[in-house]
Design an enzyme around this catalytic site. Structure first.
Site, mmCIF file in Angstrom:
data_model
loop_
_atom_site.group_PDB
_atom_site.id
_atom_site.type_symbol
_atom_site.label_atom_id
_atom_site.label_comp_id
_atom_site.label_asym_id
_atom_site.label_seq_id
_atom_site.Cartn_x
_atom_site.Cartn_y
_atom_site.Cartn_z
ATOM 1 N N ASN A 110 0.802 -1.224 0.000
ATOM 2 C CA ASN A 110 0.000 0.000 0.000
ATOM 3 C C ASN A 110 0.835 1.274 0.000
ATOM 4 O O ASN A 110 0.298 2.367 -0.158
ATOM 5 C CB ASN A 110 -0.972 0.004 1.180
ATOM 6 C CG ASN A 110 -2.131 -0.955 0.960
ATOM 7 O OD1 ASN A 110 -2.261 -1.539 -0.117
ATOM 8 N ND2 ASN A 110 -2.959 -1.135 1.981
ATOM 9 N N VAL A 120 -12.435 10.160 6.766
ATOM 10 C CA VAL A 120 -10.992 9.909 6.586
ATOM 11 C C VAL A 120 -10.803 8.818 5.539
ATOM 12 O O VAL A 120 -11.336 7.719 5.678
ATOM 13 C CB VAL A 120 -10.344 9.477 7.922
ATOM 14 C CG1 VAL A 120 -8.870 9.156 7.701
ATOM 15 C CG2 VAL A 120 -10.504 10.554 8.975
ATOM 16 N N LEU A 130 -15.355 11.317 -2.524
ATOM 17 C CA LEU A 130 -14.462 12.317 -1.916
ATOM 18 C C LEU A 130 -13.265 12.609 -2.816
ATOM 19 O O LEU A 130 -12.783 13.742 -2.884
ATOM 20 C CB LEU A 130 -14.014 11.852 -0.527
ATOM 21 C CG LEU A 130 -15.177 11.553 0.437
ATOM 22 C CD1 LEU A 130 -14.674 10.960 1.747
ATOM 23 C CD2 LEU A 130 -15.972 12.830 0.708
ATOM 24 N N VAL A 177 -7.800 6.888 3.015
ATOM 25 C CA VAL A 177 -6.364 6.739 2.778
ATOM 26 C C VAL A 177 -6.019 7.082 1.334
ATOM 27 O O VAL A 177 -5.254 8.009 1.065
ATOM 28 C CB VAL A 177 -5.900 5.296 3.105
ATOM 29 C CG1 VAL A 177 -4.409 5.139 2.819
ATOM 30 C CG2 VAL A 177 -6.210 4.950 4.554
ATOM 31 N N ASP A 189 -7.499 -3.790 8.153
ATOM 32 C CA ASP A 189 -6.785 -4.843 7.427
ATOM 33 C C ASP A 189 -6.250 -5.952 8.338
ATOM 34 O O ASP A 189 -5.691 -6.932 7.842
ATOM 35 C CB ASP A 189 -5.615 -4.236 6.622
ATOM 36 C CG ASP A 189 -6.100 -3.496 5.394
ATOM 37 O OD1 ASP A 189 -7.287 -3.601 5.056
ATOM 38 O OD2 ASP A 189 -5.274 -2.808 4.752
#
Ligand code: UD1
Length: 442
Positions: A24, A162, A126, A164, A307
């Site tokens: 990631n 929020v 978003l 990522v 995760d």
């Protein structure tokens, strides 16, 4: 046809597991290569399927990608297309990150709408609202999203939630736009911090990554640079849970404890000792007798990572009493529950809450992996289950874990992979006709 993993349990893990670079973190850094005509170099890129898919996607746009072991060099000097091929884009959500960088550098871009996935609804509203704030026109009708650079400028944008990749997407797009952008309610994950560092090295001025407010002073002439990808905290966390679950001792070579504080607190709460050494993190659970019931609430970093929720649920099946998972990020992320039940777990599910009643001995059977982290949870269950566990659909696991069977075998697990090539199976040690051990193949 997907490979199959076969585990023989129970086993106790002992030894060292090398932790790969974070998938990631590698994915957004690979996409950031689109922001400059210069070569960018990434050291420590993990050889996992998502990374290979993104390589294919970037190459289809004309990016030159050279791979030398774990050192990857990417150069987006001239592009042949700014339309991301739909089949590649649909395979992974991180493909959506290409939209802003392509739009800012080449004026327009098009990618299919990623839609939902195996872990539930995953909107991109978003991302799109942020791109509009930066001066793009966004046409998101139908199955695809098309953006056009109108009058690009720095902006103030607050994420309603929020996110990522949302934070990464806007941060890297703003990094290539002259002017000041203020992003509020940002994700604070270590992968966001790494991308900010990478963009800084490319010539953008970025402050506040790792906090809720990031200020980006962009530059229209970003340049090439090199960075080492941070260790994969989710891979490390998965093996840390495995060490505790099997009451073993494992050295997670290269892992960083500061990225895993909430998980390590949970594991210490089970009686394991967790130490940081120059080599990495040492998780020692050899003295653990009984596990304790626990409650995990998934939250944005530095809270408990979604995760690692599925992996923790396997541990919960071994704790006496009632344990609980509250999934606040992806309320539908419970594909693993049905499979754990098939192995003997007692779990009540009222999304977004799962209540686990333990301890229940797990028994080997045929289970199906359904998404990346659910697959990891089944591997952990196979480590402690009595008898043979067969995990099908292993391609989900391969999206994000490097050679699981090799790493686990080296620390004492009995595990092998059966490669299934176009309808036939190969390399099946001692396989009878249509069975593995005494289990029929699903
Ligand atoms: C990233 C990680 C993934 C991890 C997840 C949460 C990568 C490639 N993937 O996924 O492994 O599970 O963070 O830690 O880094 N949301 C919206 N609108 C948007 C975007 C998100 O409502 O435009 C919501 C999502 O539905 C979810 C929450 O925000 O409820 C967080 O999702 P997000 O952080 O965006 O997940 P990803 O970045 O896709």
């Amino acid at each position: 046809m997907s490979d199959v993993l076969v585990l023989e349990g129970p086993s106790t893990l002992g030894g060292t597991i090398p932790i790969a670079g974070a998938k990631n973190a590698a994915l957004p850094c690979m996409v950031a290569a689109l922001l400059t005509p210069d070569p960018v170099e990434l050291e420590g890129v993990p050889p996992v399927q998502d990374v290979f898919t993104l390589r294919e996607l970037l190459m289809s746009l004309g990016v030159d990608v050279r791979v030398d072991g774990s050192r990857w060099t990417l150069q987006a000097e001239r592009l042949t297309s700014t339309t991301v091929p739909p089949d590649l884009a649909r395979r992974m959500r991180a493909s959506f990150l290409t939209l802003g960088p392509l739009g800012v550098r080449f004026g327009s871009a098009e990618v299919v709408y990623p839609g939902g996935c195996a872990i539930g609804e995953r909107p991109v509203d978003l991302h799109l609202a942020g791109l509009e704030a930066l001066g793009f026109t966004v046409d998101s009708g139908g199955a695809r999203v098309r953006i056009q650079a109108r009058r690009l400028r720095g902006a103030v944008f607050e994420f309603a939630k929020v996110t990522v990749t949302g934070t990464e997407h806007l941060m890297m797009t703003a990094a290539a736009i002259s002017g000041t952008t203020v992003l509020r309610n940002c994700a604070r994950e270590p992968e966001v911090v790494q991308l900010a560092e990478f963009l800084r090295q490319m010539g953008a001025d970025i402050e506040g990554a790792g906090t809720a407010q990031i200020v980006v002073r962009g530059s229209s002439s970003l340049r090439g640079t090199a960075i080492r990808i941070i260790p994969d905290r989710i891979e490390a966390g998965t093996y840390a849970v495995a060490a505790v679950l099997t009451r073993g001792r494992v050295v997670l070579r290269g892992a960083r404890a500061e990225h895993l504080t909430t998980l390590m607190e949970c594991l210490a709460g089970q009686g394991a000792t967790v130490q940081t050494t120059t080599e990495g993190i040492v998780v020692d659970a050899r003295a653990v007798t009984d596990f304790r019931p626990l409650r995990v609430v998934t939250e944005p970093y530095p809270g408990f990572p979604t995760d690692l929720q599925a992996q923790m649920m396997t541990l919960m099946t071994q704790a006496p009493g009632v344990s609980e998972v509250v999934e606040t990020i992806f309320p539908d992320r419970f594909n693993h529950v049905a499979e754990l039940r098939r192995m003997g777990a007692h779990i009540e599910l009222a999304k977004p809450v799962a209540r686990v009643y333990g301890p229940t001995p797990l028994r080997g059977t045929v289970v199906a992996a359904s998404d990346l982290r659910a697959s990891a949870c089944l591997v952990l269950a196979g480590l402690i289950a009595r008898g043979t566990t067969v995990i099908t659909n292993v391609h989900h696991l391969d999206r994000g874990y490097v050679r699981v069977e090799e790493k686990l075998r080296r620390v004492g697990a009995t595990i092998c992979r059966i490669e299934r090539v176009s309808g036939s199976r190969s390399r099946v040690p001692g396989e009878g006709e249509g069975t593995i051990g005494n289990l029929p193949l699903g």
